[in-house]
Design a protein around this motif. Structure first.
Motif, PDB file in Angstrom:
ATOM      1  N   SER A 200      22.510 -76.588 -11.813  1.00 16.35           N
ATOM      2  CA  SER A 200      23.214 -75.361 -11.633  1.00 16.35           C
ATOM      3  C   SER A 200      24.477 -75.288 -12.746  1.00 16.35           C
ATOM      4  O   SER A 200      25.328 -76.055 -12.564  1.00 16.35           O
ATOM      5  N   TYR A 201      24.633 -74.309 -13.680  1.00 17.53           N
ATOM      6  CA  TYR A 201      25.625 -74.391 -14.319  1.00 17.53           C
ATOM      7  C   TYR A 201      26.089 -73.030 -14.875  1.00 17.53           C
ATOM      8  O   TYR A 201      27.439 -72.677 -14.661  1.00 17.53           O
ATOM      9  N   VAL A 202      24.989 -72.029 -15.308  1.00 19.34           N
ATOM     10  CA  VAL A 202      25.704 -70.835 -15.703  1.00 19.34           C
ATOM     11  C   VAL A 202      26.305 -69.898 -14.604  1.00 19.34           C
ATOM     12  O   VAL A 202      27.356 -69.238 -14.845  1.00 19.34           O
ATOM     13  N   TRP A 203      25.557 -69.743 -13.500  1.00 25.29           N
ATOM     14  CA  TRP A 203      26.346 -68.904 -12.303  1.00 25.29           C
ATOM     15  C   TRP A 203      27.775 -69.646 -11.925  1.00 25.29           C
ATOM     16  O   TRP A 203      28.407 -68.783 -11.771  1.00 25.29           O
ATOM     17  N   PRO A 204      28.009 -70.839 -11.660  1.00 25.64           N
ATOM     18  CA  PRO A 204      29.175 -71.466 -11.353  1.00 25.64           C
ATOM     19  C   PRO A 204      30.267 -71.029 -12.435  1.00 25.64           C
ATOM     20  O   PRO A 204      31.455 -70.379 -12.165  1.00 25.64           O
ATOM     21  N   LYS A 205      29.888 -70.821 -13.752  1.00 24.68           N
ATOM     22  CA  LYS A 205      30.774 -70.435 -14.893  1.00 24.68           C
ATOM     23  C   LYS A 205      31.004 -69.107 -14.693  1.00 24.68           C
ATOM     24  O   LYS A 205      32.332 -68.652 -14.954  1.00 24.68           O
ATOM     25  N   ASP A 260      25.351 -65.127 -22.057  1.00 22.67           N
ATOM     26  CA  ASP A 260      24.726 -65.755 -23.150  1.00 22.67           C
ATOM     27  C   ASP A 260      25.275 -67.111 -23.725  1.00 22.67           C
ATOM     28  O   ASP A 260      25.006 -68.317 -23.958  1.00 22.67           O
ATOM     29  N   PHE A 261      26.956 -66.946 -23.522  1.00 20.86           N
ATOM     30  CA  PHE A 261      27.697 -68.020 -23.746  1.00 20.86           C
ATOM     31  C   PHE A 261      27.432 -69.049 -22.822  1.00 20.86           C
ATOM     32  O   PHE A 261      27.331 -70.386 -23.385  1.00 20.86           O
ATOM     33  N   PHE A 262      27.362 -69.019 -21.742  1.00 24.02           N
ATOM     34  CA  PHE A 262      27.434 -70.214 -20.781  1.00 24.02           C
ATOM     35  C   PHE A 262      25.788 -70.710 -20.720  1.00 24.02           C
ATOM     36  O   PHE A 262      25.589 -71.758 -20.726  1.00 24.02           O
ATOM     37  N   TYR A 263      24.771 -69.725 -21.105  1.00 25.60           N
ATOM     38  CA  TYR A 263      23.328 -70.370 -21.250  1.00 25.60           C
ATOM     39  C   TYR A 263      23.470 -70.954 -22.208  1.00 25.60           C
ATOM     40  O   TYR A 263      22.805 -72.120 -22.396  1.00 25.60           O
ATOM     41  N   ASN A 264      24.013 -70.863 -23.247  1.00 24.11           N
ATOM     42  CA  ASN A 264      24.100 -71.683 -24.760  1.00 24.11           C
ATOM     43  C   ASN A 264      24.884 -73.081 -24.636  1.00 24.11           C
ATOM     44  O   ASN A 264      24.645 -74.031 -24.958  1.00 24.11           O
ATOM     45  N   GLU A 265      25.842 -73.019 -23.675  1.00 22.59           N
ATOM     46  CA  GLU A 265      26.573 -74.146 -23.331  1.00 22.59           C
ATOM     47  C   GLU A 265      25.596 -75.193 -22.645  1.00 22.59           C
ATOM     48  O   GLU A 265      25.676 -76.228 -22.791  1.00 22.59           O
ATOM     49  N   LYS A 266      24.892 -74.635 -21.570  1.00 23.88           N
ATOM     50  CA  LYS A 266      24.170 -75.347 -20.521  1.00 23.88           C
ATOM     51  C   LYS A 266      22.899 -76.055 -21.495  1.00 23.88           C
ATOM     52  O   LYS A 266      22.533 -77.031 -21.390  1.00 23.88           O
ATOM     53  N   MET A 267      22.555 -75.237 -22.671  1.00 22.53           N
ATOM     54  CA  MET A 267      21.328 -75.693 -23.332  1.00 22.53           C
ATOM     55  C   MET A 267      21.956 -76.728 -24.303  1.00 22.53           C
ATOM     56  O   MET A 267      21.515 -77.882 -24.535  1.00 22.53           O
ATOM     57  N   GLY A 268      23.124 -76.482 -24.608  1.00 16.99           N
ATOM     58  CA  GLY A 268      23.936 -77.613 -25.773  1.00 16.99           C
ATOM     59  C   GLY A 268      24.090 -78.873 -25.095  1.00 16.99           C
ATOM     60  O   GLY A 268      23.783 -79.864 -25.668  1.00 16.99           O
ATOM     61  N   LEU A 269      24.372 -78.740 -23.591  1.00 18.27           N
ATOM     62  CA  LEU A 269      24.768 -79.946 -23.042  1.00 18.27           C
ATOM     63  C   LEU A 269      23.258 -80.637 -22.554  1.00 18.27           C
ATOM     64  O   LEU A 269      23.282 -81.799 -22.525  1.00 18.27           O
ATOM     65  N   SER A 270      22.268 -80.000 -22.492  1.00 22.14           N
ATOM     66  CA  SER A 270      21.125 -80.356 -21.905  1.00 22.14           C
ATOM     67  C   SER A 270      20.437 -81.226 -23.270  1.00 22.14           C
ATOM     68  O   SER A 270      19.658 -82.068 -23.234  1.00 22.14           O
ATOM     69  N   VAL A 271      20.664 -80.582 -24.561  1.00 22.54           N
ATOM     70  CA  VAL A 271      19.805 -81.148 -25.605  1.00 22.54           C
ATOM     71  C   VAL A 271      20.641 -81.764 -26.626  1.00 22.54           C
ATOM     72  O   VAL A 271      19.965 -82.463 -27.359  1.00 22.54           O
ATOM     73  N   SER A 272      22.029 -81.830 -26.598  1.00 22.28           N
ATOM     74  CA  SER A 272      22.638 -82.447 -27.774  1.00 22.28           C
ATOM     75  C   SER A 272      24.052 -82.861 -27.098  1.00 22.28           C
ATOM     76  O   SER A 272      24.807 -83.206 -27.833  1.00 22.28           O
ATOM     77  N   GLY A 274      26.286 -81.681 -25.455  1.00 25.62           N
ATOM     78  CA  GLY A 274      27.474 -80.666 -25.638  1.00 25.62           C
ATOM     79  C   GLY A 274      27.945 -80.453 -27.231  1.00 25.62           C
ATOM     80  O   GLY A 274      28.688 -79.587 -27.409  1.00 25.62           O
ATOM     81  N   ARG A 275      27.211 -81.408 -28.041  1.00 30.28           N
ATOM     82  CA  ARG A 275      27.621 -81.358 -29.595  1.00 30.28           C
ATOM     83  C   ARG A 275      26.994 -79.968 -30.130  1.00 30.28           C
ATOM     84  O   ARG A 275      25.905 -79.611 -30.047  1.00 30.28           O
ATOM     85  N   GLY A 276      27.776 -78.938 -30.480  1.00 28.61           N
ATOM     86  CA  GLY A 276      27.359 -77.890 -30.832  1.00 28.61           C
ATOM     87  C   GLY A 276      28.207 -76.654 -31.324  1.00 28.61           C
ATOM     88  O   GLY A 276      29.260 -76.656 -31.450  1.00 28.61           O
ATOM     89  N   VAL A 277      27.407 -75.545 -31.475  1.00 32.26           N
ATOM     90  CA  VAL A 277      28.314 -74.150 -32.043  1.00 32.26           C
ATOM     91  C   VAL A 277      28.101 -73.147 -30.879  1.00 32.26           C
ATOM     92  O   VAL A 277      26.903 -72.903 -30.534  1.00 32.26           O
ATOM     93  N   TYR A 278      29.373 -72.623 -30.329  1.00 38.19           N
ATOM     94  CA  TYR A 278      28.878 -71.695 -29.174  1.00 38.19           C
ATOM     95  C   TYR A 278      29.978 -70.480 -29.392  1.00 38.19           C
ATOM     96  O   TYR A 278      31.037 -70.583 -29.440  1.00 38.19           O
ATOM     97  N   THR A 279      29.117 -69.226 -29.476  1.00 40.11           N
ATOM     98  CA  THR A 279      29.962 -68.298 -29.911  1.00 40.11           C
ATOM     99  C   THR A 279      29.718 -66.920 -28.830  1.00 40.11           C
ATOM    100  O   THR A 279      28.708 -67.062 -28.015  1.00 40.11           O
ATOM    101  N   ILE A 280      30.799 -66.184 -28.505  1.00 36.17           N
ATOM    102  CA  ILE A 280      30.597 -64.902 -27.867  1.00 36.17           C
ATOM    103  C   ILE A 280      30.217 -63.576 -28.703  1.00 36.17           C
ATOM    104  O   ILE A 280      29.761 -62.574 -28.329  1.00 36.17           O
TER     105      ILE A 280
END
Length: 494
Positions: A200-205, A260-272, A274-280
């Motif tokens: 669980s990540y997106v909803w708590p954020k 979208d922002f938190f979804y992509n943060e979650k994906m970034g943490l999952s696959v890389s 957390g290294r990545g680019v996250y935009t709003i």
């Protein structure tokens, strides 16, 4: 072949490749979250292209999630070009979740088969196909042991009424197949990873924003929770989209950006990691770039002091790199043996950061030694890039060619073309990121005014432009790509 453990993954996750950002428009499928126009869609694709070019030029690997690799119009459109790049390091990698393939290439087949087998799956990329056509695509993919993705639309294309969509889908299928071949060719290299389950990540954020001024109201969060009820559903972006569909704009669009922002943060943490680019930002004219920046800052405030970018040694600000790079320039550079040696060495020095001791008497000595060598590697590499781009540009009959990214608007290009003609020196291939990612009319106009002013001053002086090009390119690179501050890097080590 077993997939590599995620701990070995050094790639960067880019939310510019998010499937929803570059989805086919509402013309072809009625979902409210799709881009309004093809221009908006193309803007997203060009953001992604420029980001990937700049990162690869500095030795990075782009890591894709399941969804990006198979259902992002941006990636599938660019895949034909980027999948054929050959460098000493892996330019592309793929992180898998919810599939257990025998090989990376087989995973692609499994994911696509799951998409086309599920009538409830709302695809961003594979739109305009009814149940009968989806079944035919599925048959094309599964009839051979090794799928021929470039033929997955055989017998389908003629039934797609809109020729523009048909052409786009054929290009996507070709891109998918070339990426599939890239994975086959590089099976022995580190091109695949097992993604980490983030829970669980997106909803708590999202809930955390209810306590912050300018965040999401508790009334809206209650509305979403009552519609979805199931805790697992609160982590699925498509269901969150459905839950906010009946919220009035512009609130709905703001909530969507946070999702979208938190979804992509979650994906970034999952696959890389957390290294990545996250935009709003996106291309929504109803929400100003200033508001986008405020939202990005607010969303990021829910992270730890280290932040999701704490692992990134190189800090990239694409909005600063607004000169001198076209796709042809990029291809010319990456084929150069000196570039390969220089970029690969910079990559190695950046990776050495993860081998530094976390503490101890010799920690600061080793850190400072690493930092000095990495600064030198970055400076030398950018010197090479500036000289190489200068040499290539100087070969032109009249100097450089002005190339304006489409997100600045057609009007900007028309102004420059009318004032200067098509032969003067300057190139622009830029994508903005982070809070200042979306260049709205005001910001874009400011940049264009500065560019036009500079160009007019230098009109008729191609020799001077050529002689000063290296310095200007070098200054732009220095502003765009730098090593993160000691404070940020040392904080990450704590």
């Amino acid at each position: 072949m077993n997939l590599q453990d995620q701990s070995h993954n050094k790639g960067k996750y880019l939310d510019f490749l998010d499937s929803a950002k570059s989805a086919h428009t509402e013309k072809y499928s009625p979902e409210w979250w799709r881009p309004d126009t093809v221009e908006d869609q193309n803007n997203s694709i060009e953001f992604a292209r420029a980001e990937m070019m700049l990162r690869i030029l500095h030795g990075d690997t782009i890591v894709l999630s399941n969804n990006q690799a198979t259902d992002s119009v941006a990636w599938l459109t660019l895949a034909s070009s980027f999948s054929q790049i050959s460098l000493p390091w892996e330019t592309l990698s793929l992180a898998f979740f919810e599939v257990a393939p025998a090989s990376p290439a087989e995973a692609i087949k499994d994911i696509i088969v799951n998409y086309f087998s599920n009538p409830e799956f709302s695809s961003s990329a594979w739109t305009g196909l009814d149940d009968k056509l989806r079944a035919l695509v599925l048959s094309n993919i599964t009839k051979d042991s090794r799928p021929l993705f470039h033929r997955m639309l055989s017998g389908v294309t003629k039934s797609i009424a809109d020729s523009n969509l048909a052409q786009a889908l054929e290009a996507q299928a070709t891109g998918l197949h070339l990426f599939y071949e890239y994975l086959l060719k590089n099976e022995s290299r580190m091109v695949s990873f097992v993604a980490k389950d983030m829970g669980s990540y997106v909803w708590p954020k999202l809930e955390a924003l209810s306590e912050l001024p300018g965040g999401i109201s508790k009334k809206t969060l209650t509305h979403i929770k009552q519609k979805l009820k199931n805790s697992k559903a609160l982590e699925k972006r498509s269901l969150l989209y459905n839950a906010i569909e009946d919220i009035d704009p512009p609130e709905r669009e703001e909530v969507r950006k946070y999702i979208d922002f938190f979804y992509n943060e979650k994906m970034g943490l999952s696959v890389s990691k957390g290294r990545g680019v996250y935009t709003i930002s996106d291309h929504d004219e109803a929400i100003s770039p200033i508001r986008d920046e405020e939202m990005a800052s607010l969303a990021d405030s829910t992270n730890s002091p280290v932040g999701l970018l704490g692992n990134n040694v190189l800090q990239i600000r694409q909005e600063k790199f607004k000169d001198y790079l076209s796709w042809d320039d990029f291809l010319h550079l990456i084929q150069d043996d000196e570039f390969k040696r220089s970029a690969n060495f910079l990559r190695r020095m950046v990776e050495e950061f993860d081998t530094l001791p976390l503490s101890g008497d010799g920690y600061f000595r080793e850190y400072n030694n690493w930092l000095g060598k990495t600064f030198e590697a970055l400076n030398n590499h950018q010197d090479f890039l500036a000289e190489a781009l200068k040499r290539k540009s100087a070969k032109g009959v009249n100097g450089f060619v002005l190339k304006i990214g489409p997100w600045l608007g057609a009007g900007a290009g028309a102004i420059v073309g009318a004032e200067l003609g098509s032969h003067l020196v300057y190139g622009m291939s830029s994508a903005a990121q982070a809070g200042s990612a979306a260049l709205g009319a005001t910001a874009g106009g400011t940049i264009m005014s500065e560019l036009v002013s500079d160009l007019l001053k230098e009109r008729g002086l191609p020799a001077i432009l050529a002689s000063t090009a290296s310095g200007k390119i070098r200054a732009s690179l220095r502003d765009a790509v730098s090593i993160r501050s000691d404070e940020a890097l040392l904080k990450r080590r704590k």
